[in-house]
Design an enzyme around this catalytic site. Structure first.
Site, PDB file in Angstrom:
ATOM      1  N   THR A 272     -24.112 -62.346  66.016  1.00  0.00           N
ATOM      2  CA  THR A 272     -24.271 -62.247  67.473  1.00  0.00           C
ATOM      3  C   THR A 272     -25.564 -62.930  67.886  1.00  0.00           C
ATOM      4  O   THR A 272     -26.457 -63.136  67.052  1.00  0.00           O
ATOM      5  CB  THR A 272     -24.410 -60.785  67.953  1.00  0.00           C
ATOM      6  OG1 THR A 272     -25.608 -60.241  67.375  1.00  0.00           O
ATOM      7  CG2 THR A 272     -23.213 -59.941  67.598  1.00  0.00           C
ATOM      8  N   ASP A 273     -25.675 -63.233  69.178  1.00  0.00           N
ATOM      9  CA  ASP A 273     -26.989 -63.562  69.701  1.00  0.00           C
ATOM     10  C   ASP A 273     -27.762 -62.238  69.744  1.00  0.00           C
ATOM     11  O   ASP A 273     -27.180 -61.150  69.658  1.00  0.00           O
ATOM     12  CB  ASP A 273     -26.893 -64.213  71.089  1.00  0.00           C
ATOM     13  CG  ASP A 273     -28.195 -64.928  71.454  1.00  0.00           C
ATOM     14  OD1 ASP A 273     -29.218 -64.691  70.774  1.00  0.00           O
ATOM     15  OD2 ASP A 273     -28.202 -65.704  72.420  1.00  0.00           O
ATOM     16  N   TRP A 274     -29.055 -62.338  69.918  1.00  0.00           N
ATOM     17  CA  TRP A 274     -29.923 -61.157  69.777  1.00  0.00           C
ATOM     18  C   TRP A 274     -29.578 -60.072  70.831  1.00  0.00           C
ATOM     19  O   TRP A 274     -29.750 -60.283  72.024  1.00  0.00           O
ATOM     20  CB  TRP A 274     -31.381 -61.586  69.863  1.00  0.00           C
ATOM     21  CG  TRP A 274     -31.993 -61.916  68.519  1.00  0.00           C
ATOM     22  CD1 TRP A 274     -33.190 -61.472  68.068  1.00  0.00           C
ATOM     23  CD2 TRP A 274     -31.455 -62.706  67.447  1.00  0.00           C
ATOM     24  NE1 TRP A 274     -33.422 -61.931  66.780  1.00  0.00           N
ATOM     25  CE2 TRP A 274     -32.372 -62.693  66.369  1.00  0.00           C
ATOM     26  CE3 TRP A 274     -30.264 -63.413  67.263  1.00  0.00           C
ATOM     27  CZ2 TRP A 274     -32.157 -63.357  65.166  1.00  0.00           C
ATOM     28  CZ3 TRP A 274     -30.049 -64.074  66.061  1.00  0.00           C
ATOM     29  CH2 TRP A 274     -30.986 -64.042  65.042  1.00  0.00           C
ATOM     30  N   GLY A 276     -26.589 -59.128  71.601  1.00  0.00           N
ATOM     31  CA  GLY A 276     -25.399 -59.519  72.372  1.00  0.00           C
ATOM     32  C   GLY A 276     -24.263 -58.530  72.221  1.00  0.00           C
ATOM     33  O   GLY A 276     -24.118 -57.893  71.176  1.00  0.00           O
TER      34      GLY A 276
END
Ligand code: BGC
Length: 762
Positions: A272-274, A276
């Site tokens: 995931t993005d941070w 997310g």
């Protein structure tokens, strides 16, 4: 370093101890065996990464800094030989902390040109060379994966992160990012291709729902990722923050498993993005293997495993992919990193890329290169503060130093006006002193221009040979630019107007330098000046590269990878950017559909200030002898063209191949980029033959009705151009029968109504 060594030693010691206890060890035993030996808690912990650069053992409280300044790392399980992987940013170079406690050594990295600037080179082998240098810093500083490249489509000029992205065209994005990935990964470190997908808006980026038709998704927003995955197999992919057609991308099975893994054959791990997304179970089920960085999700997953809302087998698959990835990392292989990459050599690569990235937008009466210019009047605050090397946020790089444009002029032997320098320096000092920003480094970039008056400008006109006005912009993740940032302020326009008037009256010329990260307005001031150089944010060597271009040591060869519209209102998504409702956006409607950038401007005959693919040179190139391998398409066609330097200066030319496809069954943009190539440095009178290969997929459009890539039968025109408008050679071929190139899964439907733009509305 000491801490890392001790960590490694402990790891080795532990693993040999455990090996004696007959526990399976990663790398020695089959991955299934490792997974089977993991406790439920270990499983839940491994799929949830750790934020920042410090490893914390949840049980013992043990803390270890792996690589200071890294954005995160994965969980380690020593008893099974599972090492942590270190994940630093980002797209313009390795982002780590240059300072370490109790250590006087500086851990600097090279700031390369931003992705937008790299795209302007249109030079895949140069981008690969940049990647090689970047990846070497990742390896030699002891990290494992660079959270890069970022390849979201530049849909609208106001997206705050456009500088980190490449282009408005998916083919250019795909080819160049594949080159970047290949370059970085050639070092034996990984990449994380991001942000998958459609993170084209920074406003409310963690929740916004992007409503996009299947066709626009497939042809534009997914296409760059598809090319990069197929041509470079990044070790990892980072899902985006946003929702896509109703669901978070990290929680979308159709996106991550059906399209990415099954259709495109992606072999790596997805993270995931941070922070997310909002549902760890859904993320695991979707095939988003690693949650970065997490905490609460461990409990969430353990509860789900116990209550059987997630099948342990699903998690095992996520884990197997994480382990497959970990095995490849330098950390796992105990690579003995030097902490001493060859920064000098990498600076040379950064310089070369900066020189090829800059674009000559205007050059009336051969204002450039300089002839007999010795004294330069420099206007604009950013002529004197450090050259803007890149944008802000996770894409920043901590490099040793970059010089200002003023210093670059002086280093190259020019005289700059001391009075101007003093006045601007006073202004800069006051701006910095009064700035309330946390990071004063950017105070000048985000501050308005210094107001001037006629007398100030007139004072030194006699003593100077030419005036250079710098216009600068900065932006960064987390917010979008405003229309006012796209436009020049009144002070800036006034400065350009006054300087032009006064210098022209004195028979002297005026050049504008654009030290910017994204598209701005040019049409309402460009007529005032003689020449414009788009210097972009070209990394730590940007200012030197700029002066080399102005002097003529380098012949500019950059071309626009995005259109410069006449006004912001002309942008096809202007009315629906960032989204609705305006006060706190929830949905972003991509009503312009497939008509983004030049696909829109050319099809709907909207004039632009500078079109996609545009860029001038100090020499002249002649195109001739277009040849097709056949006039009828079966499975491939090659196109060749001859390019000759007919001017007096050596130079490189970027040649673009557009296709005008038949508008039989479904509508299509009037032209689309299907190939590009850059010549070598051609000496005067020297020629080069360039060849392009077209296959059926390149010619195809995506038909939502049948969920397939289809190449319509009919006549295809091949347009070879120096830009999207400046077409120099034409030829055509027939596709005798409609070809179904590829059937895809009928997935990723839009979840809300779109009023998609169509040529029928013209
Ligand atoms: C950004 C990513 C970045 C990550 C780690 C996020 O806020 O969107 O691009 O890689 O932070 O720093």
């Amino acid at each position: 370093m000491k801490k890392t060594i001790s960590l490694l030693c402990t790891g080795i010691l532990m693993s040999s101890l455990f090996a004696q206890n007959n526990l399976p060890q990663l790398g020695k035993d089959n991955i299934n065996k490792i997974v089977a030996a993991m406790t439920l808690e270990e499983k839940a912990r491994l799929v949830v990464g750790i934020g920042g650069d410090t490893w914390k053992n949840p049980a013992s409280g043990e803390k270890t800094v792996l690589v200071p300044g890294a954005a995160g790392c994965t969980y380690k399980i020593s008893r099974l030989g599972i090492t942590p992987a270190v994940l630093p940013d980002g797209p313009a170079g390795l982002r780590i902390n240059p300072n370490r406690e109790g250590d006087s050594k500086k851990y600097y990295c090279t700031a390369f040109p931003t992705a937008t600037a790299l795209a302007s080179t249109w030079n895949a082998s140069l981008v690969e060379e940049v990647g090689k240098a970047m990846g070497n810093e990742v390896l030699e500083y002891g990290a494992d994966v660079l959270l890069s490249p970022a390849i979201n489509l530049q849909r609208n000029p106001l997206c705050g992160r456009n500088f980190e992205y490449y282009s408005e065209d998916p083919l250019l994005i795909g080819k160049l990012s594949a080159a970047m990935i290949n370059g970085i990964q050639s070092n034996g470190v990984g990449t994380s291709l991001k942000h998958f997908v459609a993170n084209n808006i920074e406003t409310n980026r963690r929740t916004v729902n992007e409503v996009i038709s299947q066709r626009a998704l497939r042809e534009l927003y997914l296409r760059g990722f598809e090319i990069a995955v197929k041509e470079a197999q990044p070790w990892t992919i980072m899902s985006s923050y946003n929702r896509l057609n109703g669901s978070y991308t990290s929680q979308n099975y159709d996106l991550i498993t059906t399209v990415l893994r099954k259709e495109w054959n992606f072999k790596g791990m997805v993270m995931t993005d941070w922070d997310g997304g909002d549902d760890a179970v859904a993320q695991m089920k979707a095939g988003n293997d690693l949650i970065m960085p997490g905490n609460r999700q461990v409990k969430e997953l353990l509860t789900a495993l116990k209550s059987k809302t997630i099948d342990e087998k699903t998690l095992d698959e996520n884990i197997a992919r994480i382990l497959d990835f970990i095995i490849k990392t330098p950390h796992f292989k105990q690579y003995n990193f030097s902490n001493n990459p060859d920064l000098k050599a990498h600076t040379q690569v950064a310089a070369k890329a900066a020189e090829e990235a800059m674009i000559l937008l205007k050059n009336d009466n051969k204002t450039l290169p300089f002839a007999k210019i010795k004294k330069v009047a420099l206007f604009g605050k950013n002529s004197y503060s450090a050259f803007i090397t890149g944008g802000t946020g996770s894409g920043e790089v901590n490099f040793e130093k970059s010089i200002s444009i003023a210093e670059a002029f002086q280093n190259a032997g020019f005289t700059i006006t001391a009075d101007l320098q003093k006045t601007y320096q006073r202004f800069i000092d006051t701006v910095v002193a009064n700035s309330k920003q946390k990071n004063k480094k950017f105070a000048v970039d985000f501050h308005g221009e210094m107001p001037t008056d006629e007398n100030f400008i007139k004072a030194d006109v006699k003593n100077n040979d030419i005036a250079v006005v710098t216009i600068a912009r900065n932006a960064g993740e987390g917010s979008d630019r405003k229309v006012a940032d796209f436009s020049l302020s009144d002070t800036e326009k006034d400065l350009i107007k006054q300087v032009s008037k006064i210098y022209h009256e004195a028979g002297k010329k005026v050049i504008v330098v654009l030290n910017i990260g994204g598209v701005i307005a040019t049409a309402d001031w460009r007529d005032d000046v003689d020449a414009i150089v788009l210097a972009w944010q070209t990394g730590m060597e940007g200012a030197n590269a700029l002066v080399k271009i102005l002097k003529g040591d380098v012949n500019p060869s950059g071309k626009l990878a995005q259109s410069f519209p006449l006004t912001y209102a002309d942008v096809p998504s202007a009315n629906n950017f960032p989204g609705e409702p305006k006060e706190n956006i929830v949905n972003a409607y991509y009503n312009e559909g497939i008509y983004v950038g030049y696909r829109y401007y050319e099809t709907f005959k909207k004039p632009t200030a500078y079109e996609f693919g545009y860029g001038l040179s100090y020499t002249v190139f002649q195109y001739s002898d277009i040849k097709l391998s056949s006039s009828t398409f079966s499975d491939k066609i090659t196109v060749s063209v001859n390019v000759k330097n007919t001017g007096k200066i050596a130079g490189k030319e970027t040649v673009q191949l557009y296709i005008a496809a038949p508008q039989t069954e479904i509508e299509k943009p009037v032209e689309e980029l299907k190939g590009f190539a850059k010549t070598k440095l051609l000496q005067p009178n020297e020629s080069e033959q360039l060849t392009f290969t077209l296959d059926a997929k390149l010619l195809a459009s995506y038909w939502s009705g049948t969920s397939a890539w289809i190449t319509d039968k009919g006549e295809y025109e091949v347009l070879i151009g120096a830009s999207s408008k400046d077409i120099r050679q034409k030829a055509s071929f027939q596709v005798p029968e409609t070809i179904t190139v590829e059937k895809t899964n009928p997935v990723l439907y839009q979840n809300r109504l779109l009023k998609e733009l169509s040529q029928r509305d013209k």
